[in-house]
Design a protein around this motif. Structure first.
Motif, PDB file in Angstrom:
ATOM      1  N   TRP A 189      -5.041   7.650 -10.377  1.00 31.88           N
ATOM      2  CA  TRP A 189      -4.347   7.100  -9.204  1.00 31.88           C
ATOM      3  C   TRP A 189      -4.387   5.575  -9.159  1.00 31.88           C
ATOM      4  O   TRP A 189      -3.593   4.961  -8.478  1.00 31.88           O
ATOM      5  CB  TRP A 189      -4.907   7.673  -7.905  1.00 31.88           C
ATOM      6  CG  TRP A 189      -6.359   7.391  -7.695  1.00 31.88           C
ATOM      7  CD1 TRP A 189      -6.910   6.262  -7.152  1.00 31.88           C
ATOM      8  CD2 TRP A 189      -7.455   8.248  -8.040  1.00 31.88           C
ATOM      9  NE1 TRP A 189      -8.278   6.373  -7.132  1.00 31.88           N
ATOM     10  CE2 TRP A 189      -8.649   7.580  -7.676  1.00 31.88           C
ATOM     11  CE3 TRP A 189      -7.548   9.512  -8.614  1.00 31.88           C
ATOM     12  CZ2 TRP A 189      -9.913   8.133  -7.868  1.00 31.88           C
ATOM     13  CZ3 TRP A 189      -8.800  10.050  -8.807  1.00 31.88           C
ATOM     14  CH2 TRP A 189      -9.963   9.364  -8.443  1.00 31.88           C
ATOM     15  N   ARG A 190      -5.297   4.963  -9.902  1.00 26.19           N
ATOM     16  CA  ARG A 190      -5.381   3.497  -9.908  1.00 26.19           C
ATOM     17  C   ARG A 190      -4.165   2.852 -10.558  1.00 26.19           C
ATOM     18  O   ARG A 190      -3.775   1.750 -10.182  1.00 26.19           O
ATOM     19  CB  ARG A 190      -6.649   3.042 -10.617  1.00 26.19           C
ATOM     20  CG  ARG A 190      -7.897   3.387  -9.844  1.00 26.19           C
ATOM     21  CD  ARG A 190      -9.096   2.882 -10.574  1.00 26.19           C
ATOM     22  NE  ARG A 190     -10.288   3.025  -9.745  1.00 26.19           N
ATOM     23  CZ  ARG A 190     -11.490   2.709 -10.149  1.00 26.19           C
ATOM     24  NH1 ARG A 190     -11.679   2.225 -11.369  1.00 26.19           N
ATOM     25  NH2 ARG A 190     -12.525   2.873  -9.350  1.00 26.19           N
ATOM     26  N   ALA A 191      -3.597   3.496 -11.555  1.00 22.91           N
ATOM     27  CA  ALA A 191      -2.393   3.002 -12.243  1.00 22.91           C
ATOM     28  C   ALA A 191      -1.651   4.215 -12.808  1.00 22.91           C
ATOM     29  O   ALA A 191      -1.587   4.407 -14.017  1.00 22.91           O
ATOM     30  CB  ALA A 191      -2.764   2.019 -13.344  1.00 22.91           C
TER      31      ALA A 191
ATOM     32  N   TRP B 116      -6.771  13.543 -13.863  1.00 21.50           N
ATOM     33  CA  TRP B 116      -6.501  12.636 -12.752  1.00 21.50           C
ATOM     34  C   TRP B 116      -7.802  12.244 -12.056  1.00 21.50           C
ATOM     35  O   TRP B 116      -7.999  11.081 -11.713  1.00 21.50           O
ATOM     36  CB  TRP B 116      -5.551  13.300 -11.740  1.00 21.50           C
ATOM     37  CG  TRP B 116      -4.100  13.012 -11.979  1.00 21.50           C
ATOM     38  CD1 TRP B 116      -3.275  13.603 -12.895  1.00 21.50           C
ATOM     39  CD2 TRP B 116      -3.305  12.060 -11.279  1.00 21.50           C
ATOM     40  NE1 TRP B 116      -2.027  13.070 -12.800  1.00 21.50           N
ATOM     41  CE2 TRP B 116      -2.001  12.133 -11.817  1.00 21.50           C
ATOM     42  CE3 TRP B 116      -3.558  11.165 -10.243  1.00 21.50           C
ATOM     43  CZ2 TRP B 116      -0.959  11.329 -11.355  1.00 21.50           C
ATOM     44  CZ3 TRP B 116      -2.517  10.368  -9.781  1.00 21.50           C
ATOM     45  CH2 TRP B 116      -1.236  10.450 -10.342  1.00 21.50           C
TER      46      TRP B 116
ATOM     47  N   ALA C 285       2.304   1.719  -3.452  1.00 18.26           N
ATOM     48  CA  ALA C 285       1.273   2.229  -4.358  1.00 18.26           C
ATOM     49  C   ALA C 285       1.014   3.709  -4.099  1.00 18.26           C
ATOM     50  O   ALA C 285       0.900   4.497  -5.042  1.00 18.26           O
ATOM     51  CB  ALA C 285      -0.017   1.423  -4.201  1.00 18.26           C
ATOM     52  N   ARG C 286       0.926   4.094  -2.843  1.00 20.10           N
ATOM     53  CA  ARG C 286       0.698   5.501  -2.488  1.00 20.10           C
ATOM     54  C   ARG C 286       1.872   6.356  -2.957  1.00 20.10           C
ATOM     55  O   ARG C 286       1.680   7.444  -3.496  1.00 20.10           O
ATOM     56  CB  ARG C 286       0.507   5.646  -0.978  1.00 20.10           C
ATOM     57  CG  ARG C 286       0.064   7.018  -0.557  1.00 20.10           C
ATOM     58  CD  ARG C 286      -0.251   7.132   0.929  1.00 20.10           C
ATOM     59  NE  ARG C 286      -1.185   6.121   1.377  1.00 20.10           N
ATOM     60  CZ  ARG C 286      -0.931   5.231   2.339  1.00 20.10           C
ATOM     61  NH1 ARG C 286       0.235   5.242   2.964  1.00 20.10           N
ATOM     62  NH2 ARG C 286      -1.835   4.349   2.700  1.00 20.10           N
TER      63      ARG C 286
ATOM     64  N   ARG D  51       0.841  -1.208   0.000  1.00 18.66           N
ATOM     65  CA  ARG D  51       0.000   0.000   0.000  1.00 18.66           C
ATOM     66  C   ARG D  51       0.868   1.246   0.000  1.00 18.66           C
ATOM     67  O   ARG D  51       0.574   2.225  -0.681  1.00 18.66           O
ATOM     68  CB  ARG D  51      -0.933   0.012   1.201  1.00 18.66           C
ATOM     69  CG  ARG D  51      -2.113  -0.929   1.067  1.00 18.66           C
ATOM     70  CD  ARG D  51      -3.118  -0.665   2.156  1.00 18.66           C
ATOM     71  NE  ARG D  51      -2.519  -0.839   3.473  1.00 18.66           N
ATOM     72  CZ  ARG D  51      -2.881  -1.767   4.351  1.00 18.66           C
ATOM     73  NH1 ARG D  51      -3.855  -2.590   4.077  1.00 18.66           N
ATOM     74  NH2 ARG D  51      -2.285  -1.841   5.516  1.00 18.66           N
TER      75      ARG D  51
ATOM     76  N   VAL E  98       1.650   7.032  -6.658  1.00 22.54           N
ATOM     77  CA  VAL E  98       0.640   8.054  -6.976  1.00 22.54           C
ATOM     78  C   VAL E  98       1.212   9.444  -6.728  1.00 22.54           C
ATOM     79  O   VAL E  98       1.129  10.329  -7.592  1.00 22.54           O
ATOM     80  CB  VAL E  98      -0.647   7.834  -6.148  1.00 22.54           C
ATOM     81  CG1 VAL E  98      -1.585   9.017  -6.273  1.00 22.54           C
ATOM     82  CG2 VAL E  98      -1.335   6.542  -6.576  1.00 22.54           C
TER      83      VAL E  98
ATOM     84  N   ARG F   9      -9.531   8.708 -12.901  1.00 19.98           N
ATOM     85  CA  ARG F   9      -9.040   7.952 -11.738  1.00 19.98           C
ATOM     86  C   ARG F   9      -7.620   7.431 -11.975  1.00 19.98           C
ATOM     87  O   ARG F   9      -7.319   6.254 -11.780  1.00 19.98           O
ATOM     88  CB  ARG F   9      -9.989   6.812 -11.403  1.00 19.98           C
ATOM     89  CG  ARG F   9     -11.373   7.291 -11.048  1.00 19.98           C
ATOM     90  CD  ARG F   9     -12.293   6.154 -10.777  1.00 19.98           C
ATOM     91  NE  ARG F   9     -13.632   6.661 -10.560  1.00 19.98           N
ATOM     92  CZ  ARG F   9     -14.643   5.900 -10.261  1.00 19.98           C
ATOM     93  NH1 ARG F   9     -14.488   4.604 -10.152  1.00 19.98           N
ATOM     94  NH2 ARG F   9     -15.825   6.428 -10.075  1.00 19.98           N
TER      95      ARG F   9
END
Length: 138
Positions: A70-72, A64, A14-15, A11, A18, A68
């Motif tokens: 931020w998903r990838a 963005w 991933a954060r 997590r 982003v 969305r």
């Protein structure tokens, strides 16, 4: 949102991706504006760059949100293309609405420059990831 089975380090990674992608997008848009202002020998360096960049930053931010991203965030497709075209389309619309210059040569330069920057670094990241994946499987 990460699943409960996803580990805390995953997590966090991933954060971080982003945040990093959003920052890189913003820095590259500011770079585009700075290069353009320098090429035309315009004064007011700091405020001028932000005056030139804000419509494109707003367009990228809208992309963005709508797509969305931020998903990838580091994928060239669809994230990079969405940010590129969002920055360009909304950026030009906002420039026109606020009385800033929107002429065909500038639109073409922005199309090519923002595309190279915003999609290009994502393609480079994908190449490095592929290369790292191949080395891991050896």
């Amino acid at each position: 949102m990460p699943s409960r089975t996803q580990s805390v380090p995953a997590r966090t990674t991933a954060r971080n991706a982003v945040v990093l992608a959003a920052l890189v997008d913003a820095v590259l848009i500011l770079t585009f504006a700075a290069i353009g202002r320098d090429a035309h020998q315009r004064g007011d360096v700091i405020t001028g760059v932000f005056l030139t960049a804000w419509p494109f930053l707003a367009g990228a931010a809208m992309a963005w949100l709508v797509m969305r991203v931020w998903r990838a965030p580091l994928q060239a497709w669809p994230a990079g293309v969405a940010v590129w075209l969002g920055a360009l389309a909304l950026g030009m619309l906002l420039r026109a609405l606020t009385g800033q210059t929107v002429v065909l040569p500038f639109v073409i330069v922005a199309l090519l420059s923002l595309g190279t920057f915003l999609v290009g670094y994502r393609l480079i990241v994908a190449g490095f990831r592929r290369l790292a994946g191949r080395r891991q499987h050896r």
